[in-house]
Design a protein around this motif. Structure first.
Motif, short mmCIF file in Angstrom:
data_model
loop_
_atom_site.label_atom_id
_atom_site.label_comp_id
_atom_site.label_asym_id
_atom_site.label_seq_id
_atom_site.Cartn_x
_atom_site.Cartn_y
_atom_site.Cartn_z
N TYR A 43 0.80 -1.23 0.00
CA TYR A 43 0.00 0.00 0.00
C TYR A 43 0.83 1.28 0.00
CZ TYR A 43 -4.18 -2.72 1.28
OH TYR A 43 -5.24 -3.59 1.30
N TYR A 44 2.11 1.19 0.35
CA TYR A 44 2.93 2.41 0.43
C TYR A 44 3.60 2.77 -0.90
CZ TYR A 44 2.85 1.83 5.59
OH TYR A 44 2.49 1.70 6.90
N THR A 45 3.44 1.91 -1.91
CA THR A 45 4.07 2.25 -3.20
C THR A 45 3.25 3.34 -3.90
OG1 THR A 45 2.91 0.38 -4.20
CG2 THR A 45 5.20 0.01 -3.58
N SER A 103 15.22 -0.63 0.91
CA SER A 103 15.49 -1.25 2.20
C SER A 103 14.38 -0.88 3.19
CB SER A 103 16.86 -0.76 2.66
OG SER A 103 17.18 -1.30 3.90
N CYS A 104 14.66 -1.01 4.48
CA CYS A 104 13.68 -0.65 5.51
C CYS A 104 14.47 -0.28 6.76
CB CYS A 104 12.78 -1.85 5.78
SG CYS A 104 11.79 -1.70 7.28
N SER A 105 14.27 0.93 7.27
CA SER A 105 15.07 1.38 8.41
C SER A 105 14.82 0.51 9.64
CB SER A 105 14.76 2.85 8.74
OG SER A 105 13.39 3.02 9.00
N LEU A 106 13.62 -0.04 9.73
CA LEU A 106 13.30 -0.90 10.88
C LEU A 106 14.08 -2.21 10.80
CD1 LEU A 106 11.62 -1.35 13.37
CD2 LEU A 106 9.64 -1.81 11.92
N VAL A 131 7.79 -8.99 10.94
CA VAL A 131 8.16 -9.39 9.57
C VAL A 131 9.18 -8.42 8.95
CG1 VAL A 131 6.25 -8.18 8.43
CG2 VAL A 131 7.13 -10.31 7.43
N ASN A 132 9.22 -7.17 9.45
CA ASN A 132 10.19 -6.19 8.94
C ASN A 132 11.58 -6.50 9.50
OD1 ASN A 132 7.53 -5.05 8.76
ND2 ASN A 132 8.43 -3.06 8.36
N THR A 133 12.13 -7.63 9.08
CA THR A 133 13.47 -8.06 9.50
C THR A 133 14.12 -8.78 8.33
OG1 THR A 133 12.33 -10.00 10.40
CG2 THR A 133 13.17 -8.42 12.01
N ALA A 189 13.23 1.01 15.59
CA ALA A 189 12.05 1.78 15.19
C ALA A 189 12.12 2.10 13.70
CB ALA A 189 11.96 3.07 15.99
N CYS A 190 10.98 2.47 13.15
CA CYS A 190 10.90 2.91 11.76
C CYS A 190 11.03 4.43 11.73
CB CYS A 190 9.55 2.49 11.17
SG CYS A 190 9.02 3.51 9.79
N HIS A 191 11.92 4.93 10.89
CA HIS A 191 12.17 6.38 10.88
C HIS A 191 10.95 7.16 10.38
CE1 HIS A 191 12.64 5.55 6.64
NE2 HIS A 191 12.90 6.82 6.37
N VAL A 192 10.09 6.52 9.59
CA VAL A 192 8.90 7.22 9.06
C VAL A 192 7.85 7.35 10.18
CG1 VAL A 192 7.04 7.13 7.34
CG2 VAL A 192 9.32 6.30 6.75
N HIS A 193 7.55 6.22 10.82
CA HIS A 193 6.47 6.23 11.81
C HIS A 193 6.86 6.89 13.12
CE1 HIS A 193 4.81 3.36 8.95
NE2 HIS A 193 3.65 3.74 9.42
N SER A 194 8.15 6.89 13.44
CA SER A 194 8.50 7.46 14.74
C SER A 194 8.61 8.99 14.69
CB SER A 194 9.77 6.83 15.30
OG SER A 194 10.78 6.86 14.35
N PRO A 217 0.63 0.90 14.32
CA PRO A 217 1.28 0.63 15.61
C PRO A 217 2.79 0.86 15.65
CG PRO A 217 0.54 -1.40 14.58
CD PRO A 217 -0.03 -0.29 13.77
N GLU A 218 3.41 1.17 14.52
CA GLU A 218 4.84 1.54 14.55
C GLU A 218 5.03 2.98 15.03
OE1 GLU A 218 6.65 0.80 10.73
OE2 GLU A 218 5.84 -1.21 10.67
N CYS A 219 3.92 3.73 15.22
CA CYS A 219 4.05 5.11 15.72
C CYS A 219 4.38 5.08 17.22
CB CYS A 219 2.74 5.87 15.55
SG CYS A 219 2.25 6.12 13.84
N GLU A 282 6.64 10.31 3.97
CA GLU A 282 6.86 9.27 2.96
C GLU A 282 8.01 8.34 3.33
OE1 GLU A 282 7.46 10.96 -0.91
OE2 GLU A 282 5.30 11.10 -1.22
N CYS A 283 7.88 7.08 2.93
CA CYS A 283 8.99 6.13 3.06
C CYS A 283 9.75 6.18 1.74
CB CYS A 283 8.45 4.73 3.32
SG CYS A 283 9.74 3.48 3.25
N GLU A 284 10.94 6.75 1.79
CA GLU A 284 11.71 6.92 0.55
C GLU A 284 12.09 5.58 -0.08
OE1 GLU A 284 12.50 7.69 3.62
OE2 GLU A 284 14.63 8.05 3.92
FE1 SF4 Z 1 10.30 0.09 6.75
FE2 SF4 Z 1 9.23 2.22 7.85
FE3 SF4 Z 1 9.40 2.09 5.21
FE4 SF4 Z 1 7.65 0.50 6.55
S1 SF4 Z 1 7.62 2.73 6.39
S2 SF4 Z 1 9.04 -0.12 4.92
S3 SF4 Z 1 8.83 0.10 8.43
S4 SF4 Z 1 11.12 2.18 6.65
#
Ligand code: SF4
Ligand code: 13P
Length: 331
Positions: A43-45, A103-106, A131-133, A189-194, A217-219, A282-284
Motif C-alpha cells: 500500500y505504500y508504493t 530497504s527498511c530502516s526498521l 516481519v520487517n526483518t 524503530a521505523c524512521h517514518v512512523h517514529s 502501531p509503529e508510531c 513518505e517512506c523513501e
Molecule cells: Fe520500513 Fe518504515 Fe518504510 Fe515501513 S515505512 S518499509 S517500516 S522504513
C-alpha cells in the motif's frame, strides 16, 4: 534473455531509458501474462504501481498470496524484506524486486548478529520477530508476526511465557500494553512512523474536530494514545471505509491515502504531519519502486532476490508458523 549491464548489477536497478511511445502499464500487464508473472504491491508504493499490480496488500496479505501463487515469477513491488519473505516461502520461484536499494530502516535497526546475541542473552525466551526483518534475523526467531496478527499471535501464548520481541519497540510496547504481556523489547524503530508529531496531529484535530485519527502501531506511544483506531495498513483502510466519519487524520506512510481516496472518494483524508513539517510522511524506500523500474525489471528479469539456503531453511519455520496460526485464527 537480455544481457545485464555491470552497472545495473552494481547499482541494484536498471535505468535503461524506456521508449516514450510505450504504454508502460499495458506492456507490464502483457509481460506478466507472457512470463506467468504476478505483480504484488504494498500500500505504500506510488499509485501507478498499485494500479498495475495484480494484488495490493499489507505485509501479511502479501506473504499469504506469495505462499499460494502458482506463478513462475513474483515481482515484489515493496521493500527488500518482503521480497526475501517471498523467496523463503517459494524458493523455486524467481522473485524480482525493481530496486534492491528499497530497504527498511526498521529491518536495518536489527542486524542479525546483534539480534542473535540478544536472543542468546535471554535463554528460555520465545523469540517473536516482526516481519520487517532480514532473513538472517528471522532465522533466529520462533514466530514471525506482522502488524495484522501480532496481538493474536502474542496473545496465543500462555500469559506467563517469557518472550522477547524485535525489532520495533513501538509495536512491541503497544502489544505489551493491549495483551498485558511483558515482552523484552529490542530497541528499534521505523524512521517514518517514529517522526509523526503529536502537537501537529492535535492542531489538525482542532481544525477538523470531527476527524478521526488513524495510526499504525509503529508510531510512538504518544501518537497511539490519541488515535481513534490503531491498526495495520489493511486494518486502517477497512476502518475508514466502514466508519461513518467523513474526515480522517492518517498517521502512517502517505501511500495508503491512494487506496483510501479510491475506496471512499466522498471522504477526506489528511496526512498526519511529521515533527517540524506540515507535509505528509513518505517512506523513501517504498518510493524507489517506479513504473519504469517495474517495466525494466520484468523485461530483463533482474534484479532477483536470493536468500542463502541454510538461512532460508531456518527462516521458513517461523514464517510458516505465523501463517498457520493466522489461518487457525481466521486471518
Ligand atoms: Fe520500513 Fe518504515 Fe518504510 Fe515501513 S515505512 S518499509 S517500516 S522504513
Ligand atoms: P503493514 O504490515 O501494516 O503492511 O506494514 C508494513 C510496514 O512496513 C509498515 O511500515
Amino acid at each position: 534473455m537480455e544481457t545485464i549491464d555491470k552497472k545495473w548489477k552494481e547499482q541494484g536497478y536498471i535505468d535503461q531509458p524506456v521508449d516514450k511511445n510505450i504504454d508502460l502499464k499495458t506492456e507490464i500487464r502483457r509481460m506478466c501474462k507472457e512470463k506467468n508473472a504476478v505483480l504484488m504491491a504494498h500500500y505504500y508504493t506510488v499509485g501507478d504501481v498499485q494500479d498495475v499490480a495484480d494484488f495490493v496488500g499489507d505485509s501479511l496479505a502479501l506473504a499469504q498470496k506469495a505462499a499460494q501463487t502458482d506463478a513462475d515469477i513474483i515481482v515484489m513491488c515493496g521493500v527488500h524484506f518482503m521480497g526475501e519473505t517471498n523467496k523463503i516461502l517459494c524458493p523455486e520461484k524467481t522473485i524480482l524486486i525493481p530496486d534492491t536499494n528499497a530497504s527498511c530502516s526498521l529491518a536495518e535497526s536489527c542486524p542479525a548478529d546483534k539480534f542473535a546475541e540478544f536472543v542468546k542473552a535471554h535463554p528460555g525466551h520465545t523469540v517473536i520477530s516482526y516481519v520487517n526483518t532480514s532473513a538472517a534475523t528471522k532465522a533466529v526467531t520462533d514466530v514471525v508476526v506482522t502488524s495484522s496478527n501480532a496481538k493474536l499471535i502474542v496473545g496465543s501464548f500462555p500469559q506467563d511465557t517469557p518472550m522477547i520481541f524485535g525489532p520495533d519497540k513501538n509495536l512491541g510496547g503497544y502489544i505489551n500494553k493491549i495483551t498485558g504481556r511483558n515482552m523484552i523489547l529490542w530497541d528499534g524503530a521505523c524512521h517514518v512512523h517514529s517522526r509523526f508529531s503529536v502537537s501537529g496531529i492535535l492542531k489538525l484535530k482542532a481544525e477538523h474536530p470531527n476527524a478521526k485519527v488513524l495510526a499504525h502501531p509503529e508510531c510512538k506511544d504518544e501518537v497511539l494514545s490519541i488515535a481513534d483506531k490503531v491498526g495495520s495498513t489493511a486494518a486502517l483502510l477497512k476502518f475508514c471505509l466502514d466508519d461513518e466519519a467523513h474526515e480522517f487524520i492518517v498517521a502512517t506512510e502517505s501511500g495508503i491515502l491512494y487506496e483510501m481516496e479510491k475506496g471512499a472518494p466522498q471522504k477526506t483524508f489528511i496526512p498526519a504531519p511529521e515533527e517540524g513539517k506540515c507535509g505528509c510522511n513518505e517512506c523513501e524506500y517504498m518510493k524507489l519502486i517506479t513504473l519504469e523500474k517495474v517495466y525494466n525489471c520484468l523485461k530483463y528479469e533482474f534484479p532477483t532476490i536470493e536468500v542463502d539456503e541454510e538461512i532460508a531453511k531456518k527462516a521458513v519455520r517461523p514464517i510458516n508458523r505465523m501463517l498457520e496460526i493466522s489461518k487457525q485464527m481466521g486471518l
